[in-house]
Every structure is written in C-alpha cells, then in structure tokens.
Scaffold this active site. Sequence first.
Site, short mmCIF file in Angstrom:
data_model
loop_
_atom_site.label_atom_id
_atom_site.label_comp_id
_atom_site.label_asym_id
_atom_site.label_seq_id
_atom_site.Cartn_x
_atom_site.Cartn_y
_atom_site.Cartn_z
N GLU A 174 -10.15 -9.84 2.37
CA GLU A 174 -9.68 -11.11 2.82
C GLU A 174 -10.61 -12.23 2.48
OE1 GLU A 174 -7.08 -11.18 4.92
OE2 GLU A 174 -6.89 -9.30 5.69
N HIS A 189 -3.06 -8.20 14.51
CA HIS A 189 -4.08 -7.83 13.48
C HIS A 189 -5.31 -8.02 13.89
CE1 HIS A 189 -5.44 -7.97 9.06
NE2 HIS A 189 -6.21 -7.48 9.77
O1 2HA Z 1 -11.09 -4.97 5.64
O2 2HA Z 1 -9.42 -5.67 8.11
O3 2HA Z 1 -7.83 -7.42 7.08
C1 2HA Z 1 -9.89 -4.73 6.04
C2 2HA Z 1 -9.33 -5.59 6.94
C3 2HA Z 1 -8.20 -6.49 6.32
ZN ZN Z 2 -8.17 -6.89 9.33
#
Ligand code: 2HA
Ligand code: ZN
Length: 273
Positions: free
Chosen positions: A119, A214
């Site tokens: 990310e 998420h």
């Molecule tokens: O690092 O959480 O969004 C793994 C994650 C990606």
């Molecule tokens: Zn994540």
Amino acid sequence: MKSILEGRPGLAAVIDQVAEVTGYLWQKGWAERNGGNITVNVTEFMDGECQAMPAIAPARQIGMVLPMLRGKYFYCKGTGKRMRDLARDPMANGSIVRICDDCASYEIIADQPVAPTSELPTHLALQNHLLETGSVYKATLHTHPIELVAMSHIQRFLRPGEMTRVLWSMIPETLAFAPLGIGIVPYALPSSVKLAQDTLEQIKTHDVVLWEKHGTVAVGTDIMDAFDQTDVLCKAANIYMCARNFGSEPDGMTEADMKEIQEVFQLPTSRPV
Ligand code: 2HA
Ligand code: ZN
C-alpha cells in the site's frame, strides 16, 4: 552486519514504538497473516552517514509523483511480512527507504533489501500531504479492525456521516478523541493509486478513513497516536455490536448530548496541522 539503528537512539526509539504497536495489532486480531502496513517519516534522524548510504536494491517506481518527498526517508513495513514478526524484529520485517530526486521512485538503504508495503502509494500520498500542510504528523497506519470492517458491509453506514454519528453516540470519548470522525472510501482495488487518491481526499477532513470491506487508514504524530485514533473508533464499533447483540438498536447519546461535548470541550471541526 551493523544496523542503521546503532548509535542512533532517536531512530531506535521510533522503531521500538513501531514494534510495540505491531504487537498490539496482532493481539487485537487486526493483523491476520501479513495484513496491514505502517510508514513513519524518519528523515529527522538521517545524518550525513545515512545520506551517503548507497541503495541496497534497484530503485522502484511509486506510481505517483510526490514533490514534497524528494530526499525524505521512511521506515516501511515490508510487503508480505507479518505484524507479529515485525514486533520481534522490526528491521528484518521492514526497511528504511529514501525517495529519489525524481519524486516518483524510491530506493532501500537499510538494513536489508526488504521491499516496502504493497500500500505504498497510499502511505506516501498521505506523507506528501502531511509535509505540504506543515503537519507535525509523521506516521501512517493501515490495519484491518474487525468491527469497523464489519460495519462497512452494511449500506446504511456508508452514507455520508452516518457511521460517524453512530460511533460518536456510543461513548463520549469517541467524540472527544475523534472529533473529525471517520471518512468512507468506497471499495477500490488494494494497493491502487485510486485507493490512495480517495484516501487522501478523506483524511483531509477526518481522523480515520475506512476502506469499504477492507480496513482503516489513520495518521498520527507517531505510530502510537495513529493506533489510538483507530482504537478509539473501533471500541465504539464494538460497543455498538455488543448492544445489538443484546437484542436491539442501541439508543446512543442524543444530538444535544453530543453538541454539549463539542461546545464544552471546544472540539476542532477541521484537521489541526
Ligand atoms: O499488507 O493489508 O491492504 C497487506 C494489506 C494490503
Ligand atoms: Zn489491507
């Protein structure tokens, strides 16, 4: 092999705090497998010797041009690395990167060639914004807090302001410590530049940003602060869930109760720098 932390107690203290927080993330169940990531601006600790350190892996593109980041240094959790491993050994599960002069790529300088978080676009876009606004905030945290992610599966809570209103009304401290509330980013592909851009827009006006289905993104003066911001909101979500489990929609504090807190404590209505 000599670690970059040796002889740099200020930097070592920052990394120690990252390790402490990653332990909490694992204990809370917010960090399954390699879930979540952390970035901290450590430029202030980079003396001449650090600045002269060569890259230990080929430079890689960020995917965005971030003019404020030229020559800045960040500690980043490694991609694919576990928070619970990072808690034991932060320099084997993360690395220090330098942003190149083109402001569009980075190179790893220490301790090992551990590639930074998937990310990275989100983390660095936020760091660029923090520098642009002269903010004292230095840390960015992405994690998967269970109750907040669960709420993001319910359409009602994705309406502007609705999740913030419900969370604030669960316990007075939520409003006091997260006076800007939680911003919502509609589902977007993990690691994408679109996710980074949408997150940047929301963090300008909220304490924490929730990625639909998420996880969360928070900024803080240090990583403990970013963790606390997330924890305060997740605690409110947990209280909401517990009340629902007793069998009905919780009453919540009234609008008048909340307005009183806002006024008496003179809570900010925009993000302080
Ligand atoms: O690092 O959480 O969004 C793994 C994650 C990606
Ligand atoms: Zn994540």
